[in-house]
Write a protein that holds these residues in place. Sequence first.
Motif, PDB file in Angstrom:
ATOM      1  N   MET A 186      74.176  58.434  -5.938  1.00 15.32           N
ATOM      2  CA  MET A 186      72.954  57.750  -4.636  1.00 15.32           C
ATOM      3  C   MET A 186      73.764  57.750  -3.413  1.00 15.32           C
ATOM      4  SD  MET A 186      74.112  53.753  -3.884  1.00 15.32           S
ATOM      5  CE  MET A 186      75.409  54.337  -2.124  1.00 15.32           C
ATOM      6  N   ASN A 187      74.511  58.970  -2.859  1.00 21.56           N
ATOM      7  CA  ASN A 187      74.904  58.726  -1.655  1.00 21.56           C
ATOM      8  C   ASN A 187      73.774  59.862  -1.743  1.00 21.56           C
ATOM      9  OD1 ASN A 187      76.469  57.355   0.429  1.00 21.56           O
ATOM     10  ND2 ASN A 187      77.495  57.486  -1.649  1.00 21.56           N
ATOM     11  N   MET A 245      87.675  67.130 -13.221  1.00 22.30           N
ATOM     12  CA  MET A 245      86.895  65.700 -13.145  1.00 22.30           C
ATOM     13  C   MET A 245      87.268  64.124 -12.842  1.00 22.30           C
ATOM     14  SD  MET A 245      84.187  65.289 -16.589  1.00 22.30           S
ATOM     15  CE  MET A 245      84.401  66.713 -16.841  1.00 22.30           C
ATOM     16  N   GLY A 246      86.695  63.709 -11.572  1.00 23.43           N
ATOM     17  CA  GLY A 246      86.759  62.332 -10.729  1.00 23.43           C
ATOM     18  C   GLY A 246      85.995  61.772 -12.056  1.00 23.43           C
ATOM     19  N   LYS A 263      77.041  65.212 -18.267  1.00 20.43           N
ATOM     20  CA  LYS A 263      78.081  65.767 -19.950  1.00 20.43           C
ATOM     21  C   LYS A 263      78.922  64.945 -19.721  1.00 20.43           C
ATOM     22  CE  LYS A 263      80.252  70.506 -19.584  1.00 20.43           C
ATOM     23  NZ  LYS A 263      81.373  70.866 -18.502  1.00 20.43           N
ATOM     24  N   GLN A 264      79.592  64.079 -18.858  1.00 22.51           N
ATOM     25  CA  GLN A 264      81.042  63.316 -17.964  1.00 22.51           C
ATOM     26  C   GLN A 264      80.571  62.274 -18.887  1.00 22.51           C
ATOM     27  OE1 GLN A 264      82.364  63.157 -14.561  1.00 22.51           O
ATOM     28  NE2 GLN A 264      84.148  61.539 -15.113  1.00 22.51           N
ATOM     29  N   ALA A 265      79.648  61.587 -18.866  1.00 20.88           N
ATOM     30  CA  ALA A 265      78.648  60.207 -19.265  1.00 20.88           C
ATOM     31  C   ALA A 265      78.766  60.387 -20.884  1.00 20.88           C
ATOM     32  CB  ALA A 265      77.513  60.037 -19.208  1.00 20.88           C
ATOM     33  N   GLY A 308      81.320  59.074  -9.087  1.00 25.26           N
ATOM     34  CA  GLY A 308      80.387  59.868  -9.879  1.00 25.26           C
ATOM     35  C   GLY A 308      78.915  59.632  -9.198  1.00 25.26           C
ATOM     36  N   LEU A 309      78.764  58.472  -9.976  1.00 23.88           N
ATOM     37  CA  LEU A 309      77.291  58.150  -9.826  1.00 23.88           C
ATOM     38  C   LEU A 309      77.121  57.330  -8.461  1.00 23.88           C
ATOM     39  CD1 LEU A 309      76.501  56.018 -12.261  1.00 23.88           C
ATOM     40  CD2 LEU A 309      75.168  57.685 -12.279  1.00 23.88           C
TER      41      LEU A 309
END
Length: 162
Positions: A12-13, A1-2, A104-106, A7-8
């Motif tokens: 956005m991209n 996981m980065g 999930k990561q947050a 990731g955000l």
Amino acid sequence: MGNLYDGLNEQMNFELESAYIYATMAAYLNDQGMPGMTHFMDLQVKEEVSHAERIRGFLREVGYSVKYRPLDPGTGEFESITDVFAKALEHEKLVTARIHELVKQAREEGDQRVLNCLTWFVDEQIEEEDKFTGLLERAQRINGNWAGLYQFDHILSKRELD
Ligand code: FEO
């Protein structure tokens, strides 16, 4: 996981890429002589750009240095008007899955401010999927019938930016 913020930034991209993909759908619908549907997709492009801007705003506020990548519009080829709405729904499901991965990561990282930012997107994705599910069902029922398509086109010409 980065990194969560990377990731955000990628999301956005991806929202910008979504705009680009919807622009190819608008181009196809225009080529099919459907001005109402084209108008609808033109607004969808704007909506996706606004999603990207919402994330960009958050990243700027937290002092993250935003990065852009090249965007892939896909092939821009569609088999039919129904295929456009099927691909749009498929795309929105992908967006939802990506948002949920970020949530999930947050959660795992206990980053409340990212979670707050993402909550808006979780709700938005319910609307996005519901919208394209309805449009796909309608297109499937019309099944290429010209009278039905023109009526559908007229309905979609009424969309306003939400
Ligand atoms: Fe930005 Fe349609 O998801």
